[in-house]
Enzyme design. Structure first.
Site: not given
Lengths: 249, 379
Positions: B361-362
């Site tokens: 994620y990110e």
């Protein structure tokens, strides 16, 4: 009404204690310093009382005897919520010296209640609170596990074997507190941490006094002996070892 | 050069550590039940960690990025779910509004976000737009004085606990990513639906959902930044968010390392402690070096951000290295624990599951390598 909490700057309780080469002092290199856990709980209770007092308690101050390296610990007390602080600029050589210095520093400040932990987690001398009360000419109650206001009276629970007694000391007085005084220490909030530097921290020069004691030598405890494993089936060997080697049966 | 932390930074790290100790009691159970840490988040906000970067003018702590990442690491060491809730709220939610919002938007949202009354979420990913964030299908049609929003967002952290949604949506498809807007959407606006809770592999105590928008009317005054600047805002947000996710990865790795170190000093095999076997001691040494490296990368990125210097490359390096290292370190921590590492009681299997998400994620590790390689090739 004003409350003063005496705080001691002590090594973190998880510190691995090492002695100096001549064994007359603790090696303080790489030690993390904290507020003595008993004092931190005393501060927590003082702040709780102030918050619940509807303005009756106007100030909670802290005081510590120590050199400049004690200031982060004092500022933590300010971050937790104390309104102001004193530091007596001297190394706290022993309980007598520390109690004398604090009494000299705050004699004219008219605190109604002075709190201190029953002992400090470094030397565990348990002598400071009684000495402070004597220097201040105040009554003192030790082993305090709770105290609260009942109208104009302060009711103090004092732990005794098998229970507690309730005391109503005349103000001003010194309360020497046990761990039960507050549930857990407060964690400083972000706002408290940012405000801490703006709160007054007054440095007081030490009054002339000598320590009454000195450390001659420290001896670390013997290391734990190795554990000997015995096969569960071999009870006879276990009994033999307990009898002949451990000599406990 | 100065590697010393300030007294305040040390105090914040310690405060985060003291808070994190309380997470340990129920972290395994919350992970198992995928239960949101309601009480812990309440305390987190009482302590001021939820608005710690925000200007004190809006009630925030006004702290620097270094303090923030020190706190995230300490919390992630015990419970990465709480760390990600905090990270998304601070780095993407609060930061987005503070950096790009109008004064009216800041005054409307920030005071409630710093108290934790309103939690922020960042809605960028879509079913068909993850790493390829330019292919936004969610539409924000310009209807004069409002946007009409339709579409679906995926993998949204804080979707059910949060209420201030920063939604990235396409207004001018012909302009591709130059036509994207960032809108502040209140969760209770008609037409916003929260999808079912995602049953995740790790970080199970944080709430992740899809969010559907069906003819949601969003007033024009809710647009963040200029018309068509949404993609830039999203990328800038992630640039900062990466630093805290990298710090979360360092925390996860540190947590696994500390548990492996402890275990190897207690458990015996072949007549001696595990730590006395060189194969284990070397694993610990490698973990230690990787963590130190990762932490230094994170600190440098945070320092650059605090000193208003470009931090995109540093943040990408920190995120890629810290996340990949966390995966390796947690895997080795399980290995050192042997069978005990494979059961929940010893925490390291959970840390391993948590580490995996930091690579995804990110911005996945691969996306970070794109960012890094583009910058070094351009130089």
């Amino acid at each position: 009404m004003k409350i003063l909490v005496c705080i001691s700057n002590v090594p973190d309780t998880t510190t691995k204690i090492k002695l100096t080469a001549d064994k007359t002092a603790i090696d303080l290199a790489n030690v993390q310093w904290i507020i003595n856990p008993w004092d931190e709980l005393a501060l927590t209770r003082a702040l709780e009382l102030k918050e619940a007092s509807a303005g009756k308690i106007t100030k909670v101050s802290v005081i510590s005897v120590g050199n400049q390296s004690a200031e982060p610990t004092i500022r933590k007390a300010l971050a937790i919520g104390a309104d102001d602080a004193f530091r007596v600029n001297a190394e706290a050589k022993d309980a007598y010296f520390a109690a004398f210095q604090i009494a000299e520093a705050v004699k004219t400040e008219a605190y109604d209640i002075i709190l201190c932990g029953i002992e400090s987690s470094d030397y565990n001398g348990s002598a400071f609170g009684g000495m402070l009360a004597e220097f201040m000419d105040h009554p003192s109650v030790s082993s305090v596990s709770n105290f609260e206001f009942a109208g104009e009276v302060v009711k103090v629970n004092r732990e005794i074997p098998g229970g507690y007694e309730v005391v109503e000391p005349a103000l001003p007085f010194v309360a020497i507190v046990q761990k039960g005084i507050a549930k857990e220490p407060r964690i400083p909030s972000m706002r408290g941490i940012m405000m801490a530097r703006q709160k007054p921290l007054k440095v007081v020069e030490a009054a002339p006094a000598e320590a009454m004691t000195e450390f001659v030598a420290f001896e670390p405890p013997q290391p734990k002996a190795a554990c000997k494993m015995v096969d569960p089936a071999n009870v006879a060997e276990l009994v033999e070892l307990l009898h002949k080697e451990a000599k406990i049966i | 050069m100065n590697f010393d932390f300030t007294e305040e930074q040390i105090m914040i790290k310690q405060a985060a550590r003291d808070f994190a100790k309380k997470l340990e009691a129920d972290v395994i159970e919350r992970d198992y039940k995928a239960e949101y840490p309601t009480q812990h988040i309440k305390e987190l906000s009482n302590l001021g960690f939820l608005g710690m970067l925000v200007n004190p003018k809006y009630g925030g702590g006004g702290m620097d990025t270094i303090s923030y990442i020190l706190a995230v690491e300490e919390i992630a060491k015990i419970d990465a779910s709480v760390a990600v809730i905090m990270s998304v709220h601070n780095s993407l939610g609060c930061w987005g509004i503070e950096a790009y919002g109008t004064e009216a938007q800041k005054e409307k949202y920030l005071p409630q976000m710093v108290t934790g009354e309103k939690i922020g979420a960042f809605l960028l990913s879509e079913p068909e737009a993850g790493s390829d964030a330019t292919s936004q299908k969610t539409l924000a049609e310009d209807k004069g004085d409002y946007y009409l929003v339709n579409g679906t967002k995926n993998w949204i952290t804080n979707a059910s606990s949060g209420s201030v949604f920063l939604v990235i949506a396409q207004t001018y498809p012909e302009l591709q990513h130059h036509g994207i807007n960032a809108l502040i959407v209140d969760k209770d606006m008609p037409g916003v639906t929260i999808g079912p809770h995602e049953d995740k592999m790790g970080m199970r105590s944080s709430d992740t959902h899809s969010v559907m928008f069906n003819d949601v009317i969003v007033p024009k005054e809710n647009r963040l930044g200029g018309d068509g600047f949404g993609f830039k805002i999203a990328m800038k947000g992630l640039e900062g968010g990466r630093i805290s996710i990298a710090s979360q990865a360092v925390g996860i790795a540190q947590g696994a390392y500390e548990r492996a170190l402890q275990y190897s000093k207690e458990r015996k095999a072949f007549g001696k402690l595990l730590a006395e076997h060189q194969s284990v001691a070397f694993k610990l040494a490698e973990m230690y070096v990787k963590i130190e490296n990762a932490r230094n990368l994170v600190l440098k990125a945070a320092w650059l951000k605090d000193n208003h210097k470009p931090y995109g490359l540093a943040g990408a390096m920190a995120k890629q290295y810290a996340a990949d290292s966390a995966m390796e370190i947690t895997t080795e921590a399980v290995q050192i624990h042997g069978g005990y590492g494979y059961v929940k009681e010893y925490h390291v299997e959970r840390l391993m599951r948590e580490a995996k998400l930091t690579q995804i994620y990110e911005g996945t590790s691969e996306i970070q390598k794109i960012v890094i390689s583009r910058q070094i090739l351009r130089a």
